[in-house]
Design a protein around this motif. Structure first.
Motif, PDB file in Angstrom:
ATOM      1  N   PHE A   1     103.857  88.761  20.590  1.00 39.28           N
ATOM      2  CA  PHE A   1     103.062  89.119  21.769  1.00 39.28           C
ATOM      3  C   PHE A   1     103.917  89.240  23.024  1.00 39.28           C
ATOM      4  O   PHE A   1     103.386  89.315  24.122  1.00 39.28           O
ATOM      5  CB  PHE A   1     101.969  88.069  22.014  1.00 39.28           C
ATOM      6  N   CYS A   2     105.237  89.249  22.862  1.00 39.82           N
ATOM      7  CA  CYS A   2     106.092  89.256  24.066  1.00 39.82           C
ATOM      8  C   CYS A   2     105.784  90.459  24.940  1.00 39.82           C
ATOM      9  O   CYS A   2     105.698  91.592  24.457  1.00 39.82           O
ATOM     10  CB  CYS A   2     107.573  89.270  23.690  1.00 39.82           C
TER      11      CYS A   2
ATOM     12  N   CYS B   1     116.597  86.144  25.184  1.00 38.54           N
ATOM     13  CA  CYS B   1     115.706  85.085  24.702  1.00 38.54           C
ATOM     14  C   CYS B   1     116.075  84.749  23.266  1.00 38.54           C
ATOM     15  O   CYS B   1     116.538  85.618  22.525  1.00 38.54           O
ATOM     16  CB  CYS B   1     114.247  85.540  24.784  1.00 38.54           C
TER      17      CYS B   1
ATOM     18  N   ARG C   1     107.645  91.922  26.703  1.00 40.07           N
ATOM     19  CA  ARG C   1     108.740  92.905  26.667  1.00 40.07           C
ATOM     20  C   ARG C   1     108.433  94.046  25.700  1.00 40.07           C
ATOM     21  O   ARG C   1     109.033  95.107  25.782  1.00 40.07           O
ATOM     22  CB  ARG C   1     110.054  92.220  26.269  1.00 40.07           C
TER      23      ARG C   1
ATOM     24  N   ASN D   1     113.829  83.828  21.153  1.00 41.29           N
ATOM     25  CA  ASN D   1     112.654  84.205  20.364  1.00 41.29           C
ATOM     26  C   ASN D   1     112.456  85.713  20.448  1.00 41.29           C
ATOM     27  O   ASN D   1     113.037  86.402  21.309  1.00 41.29           O
ATOM     28  CB  ASN D   1     111.383  83.535  20.919  1.00 41.29           C
ATOM     29  N   ASN D   2     111.587  86.181  19.603  1.00 39.14           N
ATOM     30  CA  ASN D   2     111.159  87.577  19.654  1.00 39.14           C
ATOM     31  C   ASN D   2     109.671  87.594  19.300  1.00 39.14           C
ATOM     32  O   ASN D   2     109.272  88.086  18.253  1.00 39.14           O
ATOM     33  CB  ASN D   2     111.994  88.401  18.654  1.00 39.14           C
ATOM     34  N   CYS D   3     108.876  87.015  20.182  1.00 41.91           N
ATOM     35  CA  CYS D   3     107.459  86.778  19.887  1.00 41.91           C
ATOM     36  C   CYS D   3     106.702  88.089  19.666  1.00 41.91           C
ATOM     37  O   CYS D   3     106.968  89.089  20.343  1.00 41.91           O
ATOM     38  CB  CYS D   3     106.798  86.023  21.036  1.00 41.91           C
TER      39      CYS D   3
ATOM     40  N   GLY E   1     112.297  87.214  29.522  1.00 40.78           N
ATOM     41  CA  GLY E   1     113.412  86.511  28.907  1.00 40.78           C
ATOM     42  C   GLY E   1     113.278  85.016  29.124  1.00 40.78           C
ATOM     43  O   GLY E   1     112.302  84.547  29.696  1.00 40.78           O
TER      44      GLY E   1
ATOM     45  N   ASN F   1     110.849  78.661  26.727  1.00 46.26           N
ATOM     46  CA  ASN F   1     110.454  78.594  25.312  1.00 46.26           C
ATOM     47  C   ASN F   1     110.790  77.237  24.704  1.00 46.26           C
ATOM     48  O   ASN F   1     110.512  76.989  23.530  1.00 46.26           O
ATOM     49  CB  ASN F   1     111.064  79.745  24.508  1.00 46.26           C
TER      50      ASN F   1
END
Ligand code: SF4
Length: 197
Positions: free
Chosen positions: A28-29, A22, A31, A24-26, A71, A99
């Motif tokens: 709240f992810c 991905c 993952r 992003n690396n949010c 992802g 995303n």
């Protein structure tokens, strides 16, 4: 590829797990959460088109088939196109959860490449302003990302039958403003509850 989980069901929908990558690396992810959504969706190796199709089995057994994650599915644009084409030929309803950074990633508008293959696109807006987006979603593209998400949504409206912007309920995020942004773009809006923790 052993026990890798390429598909999983939630309600009457089938979700496809095609990549863990991905842009992003949010915060709240899912993952980042120990149990995820109850399935281990970490992939040792990304699946091929044939492997995904084999895992779907009968697409008409579900109300909708959703390219999702762990992802960002449009990291694998060609695979999404091929599998979506296979699904549409069989009459399935197809959605992509994204995303919204694909046009920035590929340096071109990829929405026409999805036209006719996808019934719905759900785009993670996740912020009412660029600085909030950067703080919450931590995009590898930095300050270019948020504007690109808005542009992607704008490109989808009128090309993809159903366009929904979503935002996860998060302290810094003004959900009402997110809703207004979505409606201003001609898209629907759907708030999402944080499911990690
Ligand atoms: S866009 Fe989705 S998959 Fe990517 S980091 Fe954010 S929540 Fe995770």
């Amino acid at each position: 590829m052993g026990e890798q989980i390429l598909t999983y069901t939630l309600g009457q929908k089938l979700y496809l797990n095609v990549t863990n990558r991905c842009t992003n690396n949010c915060l709240f992810c899912i993952r980042h959460t120990p149990g995820g959504i109850g399935y281990n969706l970490w992939l040792e190796r990304e699946p091929s088109v044939e492997e995904v199709i084999r895992a779907i089995k009968d697409p008409l057994a579900y109300r909708e088939v959703v390219f999702c994650g762990y992802g960002e599915p449009l990291m694998r644009l060609e695979l999404v196109r091929e599998v979506a084409s296979w699904l549409k030929k069989r009459g399935a309803a197809v959605r992509i959860n994204t995303n919204g950074q694909a046009n920035l990633l590929y340096g071109q508008n990829i929405v026409p490449a999805l036209k006719g293959l996808v019934d719905a696109v759900s785009i993670s807006l996740n912020a009412h302003a660029e600085d909030v987006y950067r703080k919450v979603c931590r995009p590898v593209f930095g300050e270019k990302a948020y504007g690109a998400v808005l542009e992607f949504a704008r490109a989808c409206v009128g090309e993809i039958p159903k366009v929904v912007l979503t935002a996860v309920e998060w302290p810094e995020v003004d959900m009402q403003k997110c809703r207004e942004i979505a409606h201003g773009l001609g898209a629907e809006f759907r708030p999402r509850h944080f499911v990690g923790g």
